[in-house]
Design a protein around this motif. Sequence first.
Motif, short mmCIF file in Angstrom:
data_model
loop_
_atom_site.label_atom_id
_atom_site.label_comp_id
_atom_site.label_asym_id
_atom_site.label_seq_id
_atom_site.Cartn_x
_atom_site.Cartn_y
_atom_site.Cartn_z
N TYR D 55 0.82 -1.08 0.16
CA TYR D 55 -0.05 -0.02 -0.33
C TYR D 55 0.52 1.55 0.05
O TYR D 55 0.55 2.07 0.02
N PRO D 137 -5.17 -1.71 -11.33
CA PRO D 137 -4.94 -3.18 -11.12
C PRO D 137 -6.87 -3.61 -11.47
O PRO D 137 -7.25 -2.17 -11.26
N ALA D 138 -7.16 -4.38 -11.39
CA ALA D 138 -9.17 -4.85 -12.45
C ALA D 138 -9.62 -4.37 -10.76
O ALA D 138 -11.19 -4.54 -10.35
N LEU D 139 -8.82 -5.04 -9.64
CA LEU D 139 -9.57 -4.85 -8.72
C LEU D 139 -9.31 -3.39 -7.67
O LEU D 139 -7.81 -3.74 -7.24
N LYS D 140 -10.26 -2.71 -6.85
CA LYS D 140 -10.44 -1.47 -6.31
C LYS D 140 -9.74 -1.76 -4.94
O LYS D 140 -9.08 -0.79 -4.01
N ASN D 141 -9.46 -3.14 -3.96
CA ASN D 141 -9.56 -3.53 -2.80
C ASN D 141 -7.68 -4.10 -3.63
O ASN D 141 -7.48 -4.67 -2.79
N GLN D 142 -6.69 -3.52 -4.11
CA GLN D 142 -5.11 -4.29 -4.81
C GLN D 142 -4.78 -2.86 -5.35
O GLN D 142 -5.27 -2.02 -5.97
N GLN D 144 -1.81 -2.84 -6.73
CA GLN D 144 -1.59 -2.72 -8.02
C GLN D 144 -1.23 -3.43 -8.92
O GLN D 144 -1.77 -4.78 -8.65
N LYS D 145 -1.67 -3.29 -10.04
CA LYS D 145 -1.91 -4.18 -11.66
C LYS D 145 -0.43 -5.72 -10.94
O LYS D 145 0.45 -5.56 -10.62
N TYR D 146 -1.21 -6.54 -11.23
CA TYR D 146 -0.15 -7.81 -10.44
C TYR D 146 -0.12 -8.37 -11.93
O TYR D 146 -0.77 -8.66 -13.97
N ARG D 154 5.11 -10.16 -3.80
CA ARG D 154 3.74 -9.77 -3.52
C ARG D 154 4.19 -8.03 -2.71
O ARG D 154 4.04 -6.60 -2.83
N GLN D 155 5.43 -8.62 -1.58
CA GLN D 155 5.48 -7.03 -0.98
C GLN D 155 6.98 -7.43 0.13
O GLN D 155 6.99 -8.84 0.23
#
Lengths: 319, 319, 319, 319
Positions: D55, D137-142, D144-146, D154-155
């Motif tokens: 994040y 990203p496609a999903l707003k709870n992520q 950045q794009k994978y 991941r981090q």
Amino acid sequence: MDSYHEPIRDIAHLGHVELLTPKPDESLRFFKDILGMEEAGRAGQSVYLRGWGQYERYCMKLTESKQPGIGHTALRTYSPQALERRYAAIEKSGYGIGWTDGDIGHGKSYRFMDPDGHQMEIYFEAEKYQAPEHLRPALKNQPQKYTGKGVGVRQLDHINYLAQKVEPNSQFMQDALGLRVSEQIVLDNGTHAGSWLYAGQKSYELVYTLDATNRRGRLHHITFCVDSWDDLMRAANIYVENDIVIEGGPAKHAIQQTLFLYCFEPGGNRIELATGGYFIFAPDWETVTWTQAERAKGQAWRTPTIPSFHTYGTPVVEE
Amino acid sequence: MDSYHEPIRDIAHLGHVELLTPKPDESLRFFKDILGMEEAGRAGQSVYLRGWGQYERYCMKLTESKQPGIGHTALRTYSPQALERRYAAIEKSGYGIGWTDGDIGHGKSYRFMDPDGHQMEIYFEAEKYQAPEHLRPALKNQPQKYTGKGVGVRQLDHINYLAQKVEPNSQFMQDALGLRVSEQIVLDNGTHAGSWLYAGQKSYELVYTLDATNRRGRLHHITFCVDSWDDLMRAANIYVENDIVIEGGPAKHAIQQTLFLYCFEPGGNRIELATGGYFIFAPDWETVTWTQAERAKGQAWRTPTIPSFHTYGTPVVEE
Amino acid sequence: MDSYHEPIRDIAHLGHVELLTPKPDESLRFFKDILGMEEAGRAGQSVYLRGWGQYERYCMKLTESKQPGIGHTALRTYSPQALERRYAAIEKSGYGIGWTDGDIGHGKSYRFMDPDGHQMEIYFEAEKYQAPEHLRPALKNQPQKYTGKGVGVRQLDHINYLAQKVEPNSQFMQDALGLRVSEQIVLDNGTHAGSWLYAGQKSYELVYTLDATNRRGRLHHITFCVDSWDDLMRAANIYVENDIVIEGGPAKHAIQQTLFLYCFEPGGNRIELATGGYFIFAPDWETVTWTQAERAKGQAWRTPTIPSFHTYGTPVVEE
Amino acid sequence: MDSYHEPIRDIAHLGHVELLTPKPDESLRFFKDILGMEEAGRAGQSVYLRGWGQYERYCMKLTESKQPGIGHTALRTYSPQALERRYAAIEKSGYGIGWTDGDIGHGKSYRFMDPDGHQMEIYFEAEKYQAPEHLRPALKNQPQKYTGKGVGVRQLDHINYLAQKVEPNSQFMQDALGLRVSEQIVLDNGTHAGSWLYAGQKSYELVYTLDATNRRGRLHHITFCVDSWDDLMRAANIYVENDIVIEGGPAKHAIQQTLFLYCFEPGGNRIELATGGYFIFAPDWETVTWTQAERAKGQAWRTPTIPSFHTYGTPVVEE
């Protein structure tokens, strides 16, 4: 910056749930033989059950009842002082019931109801699980042997309540218990359709979603966690081999990004297995709000949500 | 092109192995409770065992014996005619022994020895497994229920013999049985140190590697297959929880690229679990030859090979 | 037993398919950037593409066309003699077209049509892939480097045709090519609704299913294989991140037990990724027949089949 | 019970590390092309890098330097007030250095040293990552794009320091920062050989282990997390394909039960990829202490620990 509101962090985690079943023998066989849980005590019409990875004595109390559904939900506080603080806040809210002497595995608890009527308790004193000889683990940082029997769930993950109204329940959990909302659904008319609440870094432990039947106090599902996407496939195979009805999955939720598998245990309650998702490291996490249009897109991989998922809960409501 | 040599394809696959154990009760518990195999018959000092994915009645005959090691290995032919052709070729080689009346699960077989002295048989008539009620699978294209107990091996994968000399054994398998070599190790001095033989698209079913102790007729290991890399991790956890000694892995072989996990069953035999690798689609596959230097690089991820891997076999040789 | 019919095994495997696309640039980007395939040549309006695990030069010829759909399908024979034998059998069937001089990557081929009108060819001479410097693999038993880019498909797995009638096409493949049927669907009225054909131990390479629109010569999907259930999850995530429309999965087929994920490439063709399933070791495998009622139960985990799955094919038929 | 000591929870999590490299171009290529990280800024001799799931703006500052090793480590506090409280405690300890004006991605920070001489800072104000168009990203709870490129970490997960003495450093982190010890190694002579410290439910974020060379201020490794055991296998394959030297794994740690894979980045620093392990839900977790004998048993699956693991760190010490 001086006015930054420091968060309350008095709830440590979801401790256990009491699940009601009209078919206690079949339900018990499901949890022991299919999910691979172990018995950790019996009292009256209840059997206490545990996953291999759990530090407390049990995570589920399975109780015989006329109807399936949820008995009570227990949350552990971070300290005895935190228990007193939350007791005071709940008492003030008017939803308090009173203190108990405790139960197998934990000390005194304070009982209360959420606004929708789900029974709850908070406690601090908890027994740490001591594995008997045949369940002693190979590694000392693990509470119990992984037996390799059935699905092999690690521990209780979260509970999802149905509620007549989501918002007042979520607000109560925030105000009285200090939980926070990681994600939520707000419909175009402003109605809150879902609220995912968290206590620590785990991104949700209590969930409220709208009860389409307008009833109160019902359960949508309880969830146990497994370790991998492969475990979910293995569980789906085990379910099918044992005539356990799969409702949906394995697939991936858009909200929370958890990988999931839903089934019905013989007593009629919906049981989820989950893994994955994300952890909340940000102390200043901002709630993710999903609109009606975003929600309509289905799950993460565009999987349409199963119709029964929006209506079925326990106790079952006959239309 | 007219002179292209059409391959012999008379051997269908590895059928079963007879494993010898001086500790029949403990070995049986290992195969049933830890690997999750099912009993498919008993006779004399032997118990017949199977994996859930196997179409024949069993894949292993576990026989009490003074010493651990390998009893006999059985290969199924592609047809009755193929059995006759291979019988004729073996007979001619001088390694033939004679016909048997068959055993539980299969019809008449022709017995022979490989040049190193391992006992073998070929057969065609085989009983297709009929699962009893409690082992009936949910899907009709699967021979047996996946029970979810223990590791849950699918079936026998391959056998790896130790041999005083690799080359004559490999050559015999090519000439008399029509097997082919997918990969091999040839040392700088020209010695063949390993030969991986295949019958169909599966890239190996019989393996010969050099016996460092210069003995004959010994077993390096037998292998059962599982479905995933995750299954190998789960198996390693189950082994550790049950005091089964892991020799190496989970890791990845350079040769054949199979993912592996080695342990010792209570009788002393080395048991591998494997998954992955590749399939041979090319009808004109060219043998891959590994040099001494290439071999010295270790496994696929540069994992050094465990010292015992080069010396230990059954029966055990006391130095 | 003397009258046991020895099987014809003249077809080695599915070699390559020619896929037609009205959007060549977008389709090419999909196969290269999303699926992670590599270019292996260009000629005219075609680009030749390959997966990392394939021993031949390519497995797909992507050709610009007005409509999406399937161009031709190529099968490699087991030997030059096998090619002659199959040529003779096809010629006799009346479906033969004639010999070609070959194409990039393979020698002369014999062209024919299946009864439904899908173009096909058989060939034996094939170029073994020689990886250029930047695609040289670390392990010598692997044809090409695994680049870690996108999904990373290993190779072509199978092709599923739509056909006006399933049975005559399946019968032609059995009679003229010597393929066998591992599984099939037979409806209550006796109509064959699906036939899965195999050549070696891989349990299917060509599939015919009923075209609900009553057209001829259409494609249902082509399939590439990946190595694990985890790879399918990763692929689903990559699809969603790149606006590739998922039609269904990841889930598990009841028929063949393959784990699958369906999407549409930009040209409109349905593309499946698959892993798992089983291998056919039995030389006397008996076709598994699914009834209408069994088929109606959905996929392995009771996943309902997506409606578009029964109607959509390429070229697209406007209703 | 009234005297129960309520825990300090002022540190939210490990924020970022500054890694030093004498080969900035090669190191950068490793982190971007092999690990799949994205650039999030450049300044002076430094490049800021991030994983897809993080994040904050970045988790690693890669800085050109004569020697490999660790620059500084940054921890984010739970609130501005928590930052002040920790500043006061560190100041009192005598290890404080002073306030900075911040850096790319975060506001003012308080710099200090641990007793062994590793540079550290604490901060609260942090920029939330805003993905540019091509990384949305496609999903707003992520966050950045994978991208599907390379390993796809991941981090940042944790950092492991080498220290001349473990105990005073661990004690400083407990006293001045309020971290707690989840697991530790105590040798027979009473020497602390390793201490794993945690801030929230993640069971460790800072680790001290004994420096066998008796030096100060060195780095053992930094770790990035991936999502699955399958991801570790995939990473190992990618490493081998790209000549990245694997030091150990994939395997499972006994301590913390994390699944791991170690390699060396081109600059010489040891880099771990990790997944799995457990989360600490108990507010009254009791430190797990491993004895010398227990430690000698090797990793979870009895894998012997690689010798270089006990001696190699950065900067490299020439013996």
